[in-house]
Write a protein that holds these residues in place. Structure first.
Motif: not given
Length: 260
Positions: A166-181, A211-221
């Motif tokens: 953040i100090k260097l001017g960056f935003a932080l990307g969050f997505g599918g990983a945060m959906t796992y307990s 919810w797309l983790a499978g197995p097998p994992p489904e394609r993310n969109e």
């Protein structure tokens, strides 16, 4: 006003979408995800990345991804410079370091990363950085070259590392990983870091949500981003339209773009 989100990291040009890309885009737009940042990963994908801008109006970035370091050639940096000179890209990316995948030459990764940071400085562009198992090393070179900020893609570091980005001017990307307990640290950071430094992303077709983790994992969109947004909005006590507006303001400011 209809809700409109931006997927800040989506490989819409990936071959996994070749059979039904128009339908993927239609589902994304129908869900409320109406813009995407599509980063290239190699010189071989510059043309397909550009096509996403031509065909769908996507925001695009050009870069040489560290996972493909064994296929990158020195002359590809010249091709990247020429591509950036066209003025189509909003960022240099996806670039960075990957110390998770075995068999990737670390020194060559660093050489290509530094060369691309120099290009970002030359063209006054932000960068989209890949930081898997390499947060501290990526920070080291970002401090050295001081580019125009950008996004730390798929952030999974510590709180201290988050604030260094953040100090260097960056935003932080969050997505599918945060959906796992089991992703307790990522969830905690998504719930507590300043919201003006968090961007939502899918990395589609990769990093499928729980919810797309499978197995097998489904394609993310990219349409899955709406569920990520609903989760984050609930955690932060916001309405979806409030979160959408915050995301738009952040990304448009970060990349000097207008949403149209």
């Amino acid at each position: 006003m209809p809700i409109s989100f931006i997927d800040s990291h989506c490989h819409l040009d990936a071959p996994e979408f070749d059979a039904d890309r128009d339908a993927v885009v239609a589902r994304s737009r129908a869900a409320g995800v109406k813009q995407w940042i599509v980063p290239a990963v190699s010189a071989a994908t510059f043309a397909s990345t550009r096509q996403m801008q031509v065909q769908y109006g996507a925001w695009i970035a050009y870069g040489l991804h560290p996972i493909y370091i064994n296929t990158h050639r020195d002359e590809h940096l010249d091709l990247l410079r020429a591509q950036l000179a066209q003025g189509e890209a909003i960022a240099v990316g996806e670039i960075g370091l990957d110390f998770f995948v075995p068999g990737l030459d670390a020194n060559r990764q660093i050489a290509f990363f530094e060369a691309q940071l120099k290009l970002a400085r030359d063209f006054d562009l932000p960068v989209i950085v890949h930081i898997r198992r390499s947060q501290d090393q990526v920070l080291k070179y970002l401090r050295k070259w001081r580019v125009k900020g950008g996004i730390a893609h798929a952030f999974n570091g510590s709180e201290q590392q988050a604030y260094e980005f953040i100090k260097l001017g960056f935003a932080l990307g969050f997505g599918g990983a945060m959906t796992y307990s089991g992703s307790q640290r990522i969830r905690r950071l998504a719930q507590t870091l300043p919201l003006e430094h968090i961007v939502l992303e899918t990395d589609a077709p990769d990093i499928p949500p729980s919810w797309l983790a499978g197995p097998p994992p489904e394609r993310n969109e990219p349409a899955q981003l709406m569920q990520f947004a609903a989760i984050l909005a609930e955690w932060r006590g916001l309405e979806l339209n409030q979160l959408a507006q915050l995301q738009q303001i952040l990304l448009q400011k970060k990349f000097n773009c207008t949403l149209g």
